[in-house]
Design a protein around this motif. Structure first.
Motif, PDB file in Angstrom:
ATOM      1  N   LYS A 118      49.203  -6.779  24.742  1.00  0.00           N
ATOM      2  CA  LYS A 118      49.956  -7.884  25.353  1.00  0.00           C
ATOM      3  C   LYS A 118      49.044  -8.720  26.254  1.00  0.00           C
ATOM      4  O   LYS A 118      49.129  -9.955  26.274  1.00  0.00           O
TER       5      LYS A 118
ATOM      6  N   ASP B 134      50.676 -12.320  25.212  1.00  0.00           N
ATOM      7  CA  ASP B 134      51.966 -12.363  24.552  1.00  0.00           C
ATOM      8  C   ASP B 134      52.741 -11.085  24.871  1.00  0.00           C
ATOM      9  O   ASP B 134      52.399 -10.007  24.372  1.00  0.00           O
TER      10      ASP B 134
ATOM     11  N   THR C  81      55.404 -10.007  23.822  1.00  0.00           N
ATOM     12  CA  THR C  81      56.116  -9.429  22.679  1.00  0.00           C
ATOM     13  C   THR C  81      55.174  -8.726  21.694  1.00  0.00           C
ATOM     14  O   THR C  81      55.634  -8.136  20.717  1.00  0.00           O
TER      15      THR C  81
ATOM     16  N   PRO D 269      55.183  -4.259  20.069  1.00  0.00           N
ATOM     17  CA  PRO D 269      56.351  -3.663  20.731  1.00  0.00           C
ATOM     18  C   PRO D 269      56.430  -2.167  20.456  1.00  0.00           C
ATOM     19  O   PRO D 269      55.788  -1.666  19.525  1.00  0.00           O
TER      20      PRO D 269
END
Length: 475
Positions: A339, A344, A346, A349
């Motif tokens: 991340k 980012d 997302t 995950p």
């Protein structure tokens, strides 16, 4: 049946999503999974051992897809060093004093630590790996992918500069090749042991030996597991040997070495285009987040490889730098680190990252028909986690399951309270029923002290950055 787990939360990795089953049941008989489903559909009363899983999560055992457990004996010996110094000046003075006895002791420690935090399969990459299989893995009843390290470099490299080209001698590869061949004969059809060939890296074996390995792997229909594109040190060696602008990936592609049977460890010194090529060729990747972060200051591109459509898994590599063989800690670093570098939140995950040490690990090692998910007919490699641990509470199932993100972001491995490998309890109710852990760790510590003492003068003479830390009183 031998073992029944009832009233548990099941994470199966089969069917839709992660295959979550509330109030689930699982049966084990003769080393195989014979039932997966709702407890209400489960005739479990005649089982020899019944586990009430009311406060447990039951899931497949974790898979460590790249590990050098013998080096666990040198935990803390080489860290916070420039990448160019780590192998020769930092780690080298200690590694040469390990010997078979020290390697076995280190493997005992590394495997115990891995099991304690839920690992049931280890892809063990080592010289004389059969010694570790016979003296550690089989006595511990633990699943192993045995990979004999094939290396053709001279052992004394402490005085080499980072820019010096390593001398390679194909004669040095003959004995490791024989030992690798023997693995397939000695452990043929063994329920806990599979084998691969392990040419250590393109800068550490001759092309002649690489061709021999390629032919042998095709003959035996097995995978080749190799360290690939590990950083500036390797890049320097490749350019000196093959010419300016040459890279590990370009050379391997030219030699038709990139295919579905190649397991590529690390690959952090690759371009986007090279990763795209590897994915196109169906090369499998193993990233080792803690190890490579400590040695190279880089997070392996696991998230990017998955985003490209590739198959990836996670290993812990060596212990002297990052210090541990705990896959739950690796998952957290991989997910959060991805991340950060991608900017980012997302990226990678938890429902993707948890696959890296379960079903994806099995796919990378070619074992997905046997392990990696909870499915009737698969080998019974199963772990349970105590959901009442403070760091996992509260466990919420409605409107969604909080345990999925918490497995990756909150779990540290201490929650594992049962480990079953091939239908046998290796950890039962938080205890090793057939291993004297205190006796093993005491013996391991004694061996480690002797090795550190024997290596002291060489370590000081190497004068790495770590020696400078020591002289300043930091170590």
């Amino acid at each position: 049946m031998d073992i029944a787990i009832i009233n548990t939360k099941l994470l199966t990795f089969e069917g839709r999503g992660l295959g979550i089953i509330n109030d689930g049941g699982l049966a084990i008989e003769n080393g195989k999974i014979t039932f997966v489903g709702k407890t209400t559909d489960f005739q479990y009363q005649s089982a020899d051992h019944i586990i009430d899983g009311s406060n447990l999560l039951t899931m497949p055992g974790l898979i460590n897809s790249h590990i050098h457990t013998s080096e666990t004996l040198l935990r803390g010996a080489a860290q916070d060093l420039p990448e160019s110094e780590w192998m020769n000046k930092g780690f080298g003075p200690f590694k040469k004093h390990l010997g078979i006895e020290g390697m076995v002791a280190g493997a005992q420690l590394g495997v115990l630590e891995g099991i304690r935090s839920g690992t049931t399969t280890f892809a063990e990459y080592e010289t004389h790996v059969s010694s570790l299989v016979n003296n550690v893995y089989l006595p511990f009843k633990t699943r192993v992918v045995a990979i004999e390290t094939i290396n053709e470099m001279a052992s004394d490299r402490v005085k080499l500069k980072p820019t010096d080209l390593y001398e390679l001698d194909s004669e040095l590869g003959k004995d490791p090749l024989k030992r690798a061949d023997a693995l397939f004969k000695d452990f043929q059809d063994h329920p806990l042991v599979t084998s691969m060939y392990g040419p250590q890296a393109l800068d550490m074996v001759s092309e002649e030996t690489l061709k021999i390995v390629q032919a042998k792997a095709k003959e035996k229909k097995c995978k080749i597991h190799m360290h690939i594109a590990q950083g500036n040190r390797e890049r320097t060696q490749i350019e000196k040997r093959y010419g300016k602008g040459a890279t590990t990936i370009s050379i391997l592609n030219d030699r038709n070495f990139l295919d579905e049977n190649l397991v590529a460890a690390h690959i952090h010194d690759t371009t986007i285009e090279e990763r795209e090529l590897m994915v196109q060729k169906d090369v499998k990747m193993v990233g080792c987040p803690s190890s490579i972060s400590c040695i190279d200051g880089i997070l392996p591109p696991i998230g990017h490889y998955l985003k490209l459509g590739g198959t990836a898994a996670i290993g812990t590599d060596q212990a002297p730098g990052p210090g541990h063989h705990n896959l739950f800690l690796e998952l957290k670093l991989a997910s959060i680190g991805t991340k950060i570098i991608s900017k980012d939140p997302t990226a990678l995950p938890p429902w993707e990252s948890i696959k890296l040490v379960t079903i994806n690990g099995a796919k990378v090692l070619g074992l997905d028909q046997k392990i990696g998910s909870l499915k009737v007919g698969k080998n019974a490699d199963v772990i349970t986690l105590n959901l009442k641990k403070l760091n996992l509470v509260p466990v919420i199932d409605n409107p969604f399951h909080t345990i999925i993100p918490n497995l990756v972001y909150s779990t540290n491995g201490s929650e594992v309270n049962n480990v079953i490998i091939n239908g046998d309890f290796i950890i039962k109710d938080n205890e090793f029923p057939s291993l004297n852990v205190e006796e093993i760790t005491s013996d391991v510590s004694k061996k480690a002290r002797l090795i550190f003492e024997a290596a002291t003068d060489e370590w000081k003479e190497a004068d790495s950055q770590m020696v400078k830390y020591y002289k300043k009183g930091f170590l």
